[in-house]
Design an enzyme around this catalytic site. Structure first.
Site, PDB file in Angstrom:
ATOM      1  N   GLY A   1       1.876  34.131  65.559  1.00 19.88           N
ATOM      2  CA  GLY A   1       1.543  32.889  65.254  1.00 19.88           C
ATOM      3  C   GLY A   1       2.618  31.835  65.494  1.00 19.88           C
ATOM      4  O   GLY A   1       3.273  32.137  66.119  1.00 19.88           O
TER       5      GLY A   1
ATOM      6  N   ASP B   1      10.655  24.457  49.515  1.00 19.32           N
ATOM      7  CA  ASP B   1       9.235  24.252  50.094  1.00 19.32           C
ATOM      8  C   ASP B   1       8.465  25.597  49.825  1.00 19.32           C
ATOM      9  O   ASP B   1       8.091  26.031  50.798  1.00 19.32           O
ATOM     10  CB  ASP B   1       9.324  24.064  51.734  1.00 19.32           C
ATOM     11  CG  ASP B   1       7.994  23.632  52.313  1.00 19.32           C
ATOM     12  OD1 ASP B   1       7.235  23.057  51.600  1.00 19.32           O
ATOM     13  OD2 ASP B   1       7.975  23.342  53.465  1.00 19.32           O
TER      14      ASP B   1
ATOM     15  N   LYS C   1      11.318  34.858  66.103  1.00 20.77           N
ATOM     16  CA  LYS C   1      10.838  33.531  65.930  1.00 20.77           C
ATOM     17  C   LYS C   1      11.518  32.628  67.037  1.00 20.77           C
ATOM     18  O   LYS C   1      12.870  32.821  67.257  1.00 20.77           O
ATOM     19  CB  LYS C   1      11.257  32.701  64.666  1.00 20.77           C
ATOM     20  CG  LYS C   1      10.596  31.345  64.779  1.00 20.77           C
ATOM     21  CD  LYS C   1      10.521  31.061  63.007  1.00 20.77           C
ATOM     22  CE  LYS C   1      10.138  29.677  62.932  1.00 20.77           C
ATOM     23  NZ  LYS C   1       9.949  29.137  61.156  1.00 20.77           N
TER      24      LYS C   1
ATOM     25  N   GLY D   1       4.136  27.890  64.434  1.00 21.08           N
ATOM     26  CA  GLY D   1       4.567  26.904  63.226  1.00 21.08           C
ATOM     27  C   GLY D   1       4.867  25.528  63.902  1.00 21.08           C
ATOM     28  O   GLY D   1       4.583  25.384  65.069  1.00 21.08           O
TER      29      GLY D   1
ATOM     30  N   GLY E   1       8.243  26.462  65.992  1.00 21.39           N
ATOM     31  CA  GLY E   1       8.332  27.549  67.023  1.00 21.39           C
ATOM     32  C   GLY E   1       7.129  28.639  67.087  1.00 21.39           C
ATOM     33  O   GLY E   1       6.142  28.555  66.279  1.00 21.39           O
ATOM     34  N   VAL E   2       7.323  29.587  67.766  1.00 26.53           N
ATOM     35  CA  VAL E   2       6.190  30.611  68.102  1.00 26.53           C
ATOM     36  C   VAL E   2       7.107  32.016  67.607  1.00 26.53           C
ATOM     37  O   VAL E   2       8.101  32.212  67.821  1.00 26.53           O
ATOM     38  CB  VAL E   2       5.986  30.750  69.501  1.00 26.53           C
ATOM     39  CG1 VAL E   2       4.887  31.899  69.809  1.00 26.53           C
ATOM     40  CG2 VAL E   2       5.450  29.315  69.980  1.00 26.53           C
ATOM     41  N   VAL E   3       5.914  32.719  66.859  1.00 25.39           N
ATOM     42  CA  VAL E   3       6.635  33.940  66.474  1.00 25.39           C
ATOM     43  C   VAL E   3       6.087  35.215  67.166  1.00 25.39           C
ATOM     44  O   VAL E   3       4.691  35.349  67.078  1.00 25.39           O
ATOM     45  CB  VAL E   3       6.527  34.153  64.817  1.00 25.39           C
ATOM     46  CG1 VAL E   3       6.994  35.393  64.234  1.00 25.39           C
ATOM     47  CG2 VAL E   3       6.901  32.977  64.069  1.00 25.39           C
TER      48      VAL E   3
HETATM   49  N1  LIG Z   1       8.275  38.039  59.718  1.00 30.58           N
HETATM   50  C1  LIG Z   1       7.340  37.991  59.936  1.00 30.58           C
HETATM   51  N2  LIG Z   1       6.398  38.940  60.157  1.00 30.58           N
HETATM   52  C2  LIG Z   1       4.981  38.814  60.565  1.00 30.58           C
HETATM   53  N3  LIG Z   1       4.646  37.464  60.943  1.00 30.58           N
HETATM   54  C3  LIG Z   1       5.344  36.567  60.846  1.00 30.58           C
HETATM   55  C4  LIG Z   1       6.631  36.732  60.427  1.00 30.58           C
HETATM   56  N4  LIG Z   1       7.177  35.298  60.492  1.00 30.58           N
HETATM   57  C5  LIG Z   1       6.145  34.546  60.874  1.00 30.58           C
HETATM   58  N5  LIG Z   1       5.084  35.238  60.974  1.00 30.58           N
HETATM   59  C6  LIG Z   1       3.580  34.675  61.359  1.00 30.58           C
HETATM   60  O1  LIG Z   1       3.894  33.584  62.223  1.00 30.58           O
HETATM   61  C7  LIG Z   1       3.147  32.337  61.902  1.00 30.58           C
HETATM   62  C8  LIG Z   1       4.126  31.289  62.323  1.00 30.58           C
HETATM   63  O2  LIG Z   1       5.350  31.227  61.479  1.00 30.58           O
HETATM   64  P1  LIG Z   1       6.188  30.281  61.402  1.00 30.58           P
HETATM   65  O3  LIG Z   1       7.458  30.345  60.520  1.00 30.58           O
HETATM   66  O4  LIG Z   1       6.879  29.757  62.900  1.00 30.58           O
HETATM   67  O5  LIG Z   1       5.352  28.992  61.018  1.00 30.58           O
HETATM   68  P2  LIG Z   1       4.795  28.415  59.700  1.00 30.58           P
HETATM   69  O6  LIG Z   1       5.637  28.987  58.711  1.00 30.58           O
HETATM   70  O7  LIG Z   1       3.284  28.679  59.604  1.00 30.58           O
HETATM   71  O8  LIG Z   1       4.757  26.920  60.091  1.00 30.58           O
HETATM   72  P3  LIG Z   1       6.377  25.905  59.873  1.00 30.58           P
HETATM   73  O9  LIG Z   1       7.469  26.295  60.545  1.00 30.58           O
HETATM   74  O10 LIG Z   1       5.437  24.845  60.521  1.00 30.58           O
HETATM   75  O11 LIG Z   1       6.269  25.909  58.472  1.00 30.58           O
HETATM   76  C9  LIG Z   1       3.171  32.610  60.536  1.00 30.58           C
HETATM   77  O12 LIG Z   1       1.945  31.929  59.949  1.00 30.58           O
HETATM   78  C10 LIG Z   1       2.707  34.156  60.156  1.00 30.58           C
HETATM   79  O13 LIG Z   1       1.466  34.458  60.467  1.00 30.58           O
END
Ligand SMILES: Nc1ncnc2c1ncn2[C@@H]1O[C@H](COP(=O)(O)OP(=O)(O)OP(=O)(O)O)[C@@H](O)[C@H]1O
Length: 378
Positions: A27, A149, A54, A29, A32-34
């Protein structure tokens, strides 16, 4: 696709720091990209085999913004050993990117489970997951960190929703009091965070976390939001302010949990239920949900089982979840620039400098001073 995802190259198949092979995009956010990754040092079948990585781009960010990212990792590292906080295994960077190596969490986020109504009418699943979240926040507060948050999108979960893991420390702070209003996600912000109701006075970051937990509890129980914003301009919040039975009348909740919510949603942060009290009350609660008998006696909207009451859930509404927080100017935490972390080849920049170093020392010093002089001296 988020802006972050659009501006990042495709890292699929790359190996980060010799061991972490990126195999799938999980996913993206705002920042960044995870990716899902395999730690090639681990045997197939080992629970440590899968990780989430991430990747955050440095280009286009000011030194202050880069400092905020480092602070996020540093504060998260301080509490990442708690079982209900997502573990950070490593934090690396090169000239262009940060790479944060996290536990892989296969169950998606709490928002997904809330929309699937996983916790509705399931007292034990809800109790276990919510108390775990309270424990995670308590652990942060014990370490002088407020999350700021808290929302379902920032909580990861196991597939069945029974285990939850707090994530995303982008707005976390070691400040007990703060005068930065409007920072966070409006739906989850306590009235004093918006400023107006409290005359724009500084507010307690930890009490604001407790309010956000109350909104999350309503989300988990009902799949709805109690209001869009805790402000008198909000029709639903105004109703709540005028009628102590608003939540009971609106949702099919038990009297017991409505009493707990009344303690969480105390306008005066000093009168708000503490995390210890909240944990105890939830553990001792008979049921979160309205029984048939109670429903029969009630002539309210909630009694009809109506699911369109309150405010619908809407993901990702975090307009103020910004990297350019002014807080950095006055942040007392000397976390911003771990030595040697910016340039050069990808390397381990983190755990020694950030975790054992200044952050931990600062927090321990505060803890000692608080013990000596009492809380709130700074
Ligand atoms: N540790 C993890 N294990 C599995 N999936 C994850 C993990 N961390 C993040 N993700 C997935 O990646 C997506 C993007 O995560 P990220 O933390 O970059 O963004 P976010 O929390 O959606 O956005 P923002 O940083 O804008 O608050 C999440 O919605 C989740 O589905």
């Amino acid at each position: 696709m988020s802006a972050a995802a659009a501006s990042l190259p495709d890292f699929m198949g790359c190996t980060i720091e010799k061991y972490y092979k990126l195999i799938e995009v999980l996913g993206s956010g705002s920042f960044g990209v995870v990716y899902k990754a395999i730690d090639t040092r681990e045997e197939a079948g080992s629970p440590a085999r899968h990780r989430a990585v991430k990747i955050i781009q440095k280009a286009g960010r000011t030194p202050k913004e880069l400092g905020v990212i480092r602070r996020e990792v540093a504060l998260h590292s301080v509490v990442s050993d708690h079982p209900n906080i997502i573990t950070i295994h490593d934090a690396l960077d090169d000239d262009d990117y940060f790479y944060i190596i996290l536990d892989f969490c296969p169950g998606g986020d709490l928002f997904y489970h809330v929309t699937e109504e996983a916790y509705m009418n399931n007292d034990e699943l809800l109790r276990g997951a919510f108390v775990s979240l309270v424990d995670a926040v308590q652990y942060c507060h014990d370490h002088k960190i407020a999350h700021r948050d808290l929302k379902p999108e920032n909580v990861l979960a196991s597939k069945d929703g029974s285990k939850v893991f707090l994530a995303d420390f982008g707005l976390a702070t070691v400040k007990r009091m703060i005068d930065e209003h409007g920072s966070g996600t409006a739906l989850y912000m306590a009235p004093e965070c918006h400023g107006k109701l409290s005359g724009d006075k500084p507010y307690c970051t930890r009490s604001a976390d407790i309010w956000a937990l109350g909104v999350i509890l309503v989300n988990m129980m009902t799949g709805r939001n109690p209001w869009e914003k805790a402000s008198m301009k909000d029709e639903f919040f105004a109703q709540f302010m005028n009628d102590p039975d608003y939540l009971y009348d609106t949702f099919a909740l038990s009297r017991g949990v409505c009493n707990i919510l009344a303690g969480i949603f105390a306008l005066n942060p000093l009168q708000r239920t503490s995390l210890c009290e909240l944990r105890e009350a939830v553990m001792n609660l008979d049921t979160f949900f309205r029984s048939d008998t109670e429903t029969d006696e009630s002539s309210t909207t909630a009694a009809s089982g109506e699911s369109t009451v309150g405010v619908p859930l809407s993901p990702g509404l975090s307009p103020d979840n910004s990297l350019s927080s002014d807080e950095e100017d006055e942040d007392e935490s000397p976390l911003a620039t771990p030595e040697g972390s910016i340039s050069g080849q990808p390397k381990n920049i983190g755990m020694v400098d950030w975790k054992v170093g200044s952050t931990a020392e600062l927090l321990m010093a505060r803890h000692r001073l608080e013990e000596q002089f009492g809380a709130g001296f700074y």
